[in-house]
Design an enzyme around this catalytic site. Structure first.
Site, PDB file in Angstrom:
ATOM      1  N   ILE A   1     -10.020  24.420 -13.309  1.00  0.00           N
ATOM      2  CA  ILE A   1     -10.277  24.067 -11.846  1.00  0.00           C
ATOM      3  C   ILE A   1     -10.365  22.988 -11.290  1.00  0.00           C
ATOM      4  O   ILE A   1     -11.750  22.627 -11.831  1.00  0.00           O
ATOM      5  CB  ILE A   1     -11.087  25.581 -11.116  1.00  0.00           C
ATOM      6  CG1 ILE A   1     -10.721  26.796 -11.901  1.00  0.00           C
ATOM      7  CG2 ILE A   1     -11.201  25.522  -9.694  1.00  0.00           C
ATOM      8  CD1 ILE A   1      -9.238  27.353 -11.609  1.00  0.00           C
TER       9      ILE A   1
ATOM     10  N   GLU B   1       0.589  22.322 -10.502  1.00  0.00           N
ATOM     11  CA  GLU B   1       1.411  22.519  -9.154  1.00  0.00           C
ATOM     12  C   GLU B   1       3.091  23.132  -9.669  1.00  0.00           C
ATOM     13  O   GLU B   1       3.763  22.920  -8.751  1.00  0.00           O
ATOM     14  CB  GLU B   1       1.259  21.560  -8.385  1.00  0.00           C
ATOM     15  CG  GLU B   1       0.238  20.891  -7.792  1.00  0.00           C
ATOM     16  CD  GLU B   1      -0.528  21.840  -7.126  1.00  0.00           C
ATOM     17  OE1 GLU B   1      -0.130  23.195  -6.538  1.00  0.00           O
ATOM     18  OE2 GLU B   1      -1.795  21.862  -6.777  1.00  0.00           O
TER      19      GLU B   1
ATOM     20  N   GLY C   1       2.930  -4.711 -26.518  1.00  0.00           N
ATOM     21  CA  GLY C   1       1.681  -4.322 -26.920  1.00  0.00           C
ATOM     22  C   GLY C   1       0.638  -4.332 -25.771  1.00  0.00           C
ATOM     23  O   GLY C   1      -0.316  -3.590 -25.554  1.00  0.00           O
TER      24      GLY C   1
ATOM     25  N   GLY D   1      -5.087  33.021 -19.881  1.00  0.00           N
ATOM     26  CA  GLY D   1      -3.688  33.770 -19.929  1.00  0.00           C
ATOM     27  C   GLY D   1      -2.683  33.838 -19.111  1.00  0.00           C
ATOM     28  O   GLY D   1      -1.598  34.536 -19.011  1.00  0.00           O
TER      29      GLY D   1
ATOM     30  N   GLN E   1       6.753  -0.461 -22.170  1.00  0.00           N
ATOM     31  CA  GLN E   1       7.950  -0.967 -23.161  1.00  0.00           C
ATOM     32  C   GLN E   1       8.078  -2.694 -22.948  1.00  0.00           C
ATOM     33  O   GLN E   1       8.393  -3.520 -23.821  1.00  0.00           O
ATOM     34  CB  GLN E   1       9.416  -0.332 -23.427  1.00  0.00           C
ATOM     35  CG  GLN E   1      10.238  -0.650 -24.420  1.00  0.00           C
ATOM     36  CD  GLN E   1       9.687  -0.371 -25.710  1.00  0.00           C
ATOM     37  OE1 GLN E   1       8.782   0.466 -25.763  1.00  0.00           O
ATOM     38  NE2 GLN E   1      10.095  -0.636 -26.608  1.00  0.00           N
TER      39      GLN E   1
END
Length: 387
Positions: free
Chosen positions: A157, A367, A344, A129, A340
């Site tokens: 972590i 960060e 493919g 949270g 791009q």
């Protein structure tokens, strides 16, 4: 500011790039496939990195590091950043510079073993949270006589599974602020094996395969006072004093990956033929290459300037935020455009582009998110005019 590199800096670049291409590139595919980095391989590459003078090179000479100035360190980080993150971080480890904030006794116990490659550290701030809002952390440390008792959970972590200890930031009280009550934070060293401290497997990450994350749980984990890093309730001051440069590290490693992706795109555009000519001759492709190169140069100049100002003692939070913001977003742009251009083939794991593309995504989050960087920059602009 002199934009040219010294002979020593050129040697650092050449040595680091050679090590990355010779020793790390050959293992990338296996680490990407398995998501694991075996300890035998870690130790093998660790020895080679030490022999090359690259291990823990971010540390000052007086504690056994290379003693690089900030700009030289960033050049070194850029070259390491070209490789799979798990490989270059674990096998050419750079101990967290926050360890330099410890007492002499703490340096003997924690810093020097990391520099010698005997163990690794990990930093524990983020909670389920509390991410960008570290003042919102719920994990607590309460004083009990001469001891402190830790309770709560940390997650995301990095490499806690192999670390010998964690540097843990906990809410240790409250203080008044213009916005009401806010948490006081204290930092602690917590050794693996300490009763009440458990490390659990974390989440499978789409980015940086092999670079693991873990969940840390604290259940009445009791620590003596000497395990405090810095001063009681001064954890934020410790973090702000020592961790700002990590944003420049992120920026530099992103530059290395972006440069690698751009080079692949340039070479492919010069070789691939469609409609009777090389695709690089089509404006739709050539203009992409021009934009990619220009954006990369802009990001590199921002990062180098911040490094130069860091050594001069004039760097600001917004300098480092600009470098981190620009480099991480440029990496995402270049990785996408490189794919791009390849079509493919760019998404196939025969090339490193799909990995670079995946890895780029986390850089705008950890960060300090891009939004946090923009907040730092805009706050400085407004404060300058009383806003």
């Amino acid at each position: 500011m002199n934009f040219g590199l010294t002979d020593e800096q050129k040697l650092i670049v050449e040595t680091t790039r050679s090590f990355v291409e010779t020793e790390l590139y050959p293992h990338e595919a296996e680490v990407e496939r398995t998501g694991k980095l075996e300890m035998d391989l870690i130790r093998e590459l660790q020895k080679k990195a030490m022999a090359a003078g690259l291990y823990a090179a971010n540390m000052p000479a007086e504690v056994g590091g290379a003693g690089l100035d900030t700009l030289s360190w960033l050049l070194y980080e850029k070259e390491l950043g070209r490789a799979n993150y798990a490989l270059h971080w674990t096998c050419v480890a750079r101990p967290s510079n926050i360890l330099l904030a410890g007492t002499d006794a703490q340096k003997e116990k924690y810093l020097y073993p990391c520099i010698r490659g005997e163990t690794w550290d990990c930093l524990a701030m983020t909670e389920p949270g509390a991410g960008s809002d570290l003042r919102g952390m719920k994990a607590t440390a309460r004083q009990d006589g001469d001891d402190w008792v830790l309770n709560g959970t940390k997650h995301f972590i990095s490499h806690a599974d192999i670390a010998g200890f964690a540097i843990v930031f906990m809410a240790s009280g409250e203080e008044d602020s213009p916005r009401g009550k806010r948490k006081k934070i204290t930092a602690f060293f917590v050794d693996k094996g300490t009763p009440g401290f458990t490390v659990r497997d974390g989440y499978r990450n789409v980015s940086h395969r092999g670079y693991t994350n873990a969940i840390l749980e604290f259940d009445d984990c009791r620590l003596p006072r000497e395990q405090i890093l810095g001063e009681v309730h001064k954890g934020f001051e410790v973090a702000n004093s020592w961790l700002g440069a990590t944003r420049l590290q992120v920026a530099s490693t992103c530059l290395g990956r972006a440069e690698r992706a751009l080079q692949h795109a340039i070479e492919y555009a010069a070789q691939r033929e469609q409609f009777g000519q090389q695709i690089g001759k089509f404006q739709g492709v050539s203009f992409k290459l021009a934009d990619m190169a220009t954006e990369l140069k802009a990001a590199e100049l921002l990062t180098r300037e911040a490094g130069w100002k860091y050594d001069a003692g004039t760097v600001t939070d917004e300098d480092m935020a600009m470098a981190k913001l620009k480099a991480t977003e440029v990496l995402a742009f270049i990785a996408d455009e490189a794919i791009q251009i390849h079509g493919g083939m760019g998404l196939m794991d025969d090339l490193p582009l799909e990995r670079i593309w995946r890895d780029a995504r986390v850089e705008r989050i950890w960060e300090g998110t891009s939004e946090i960087q923009r907040h730092i920059i805009s706050r400085a602009l407004l404060r300058a005019v009383g806003g």
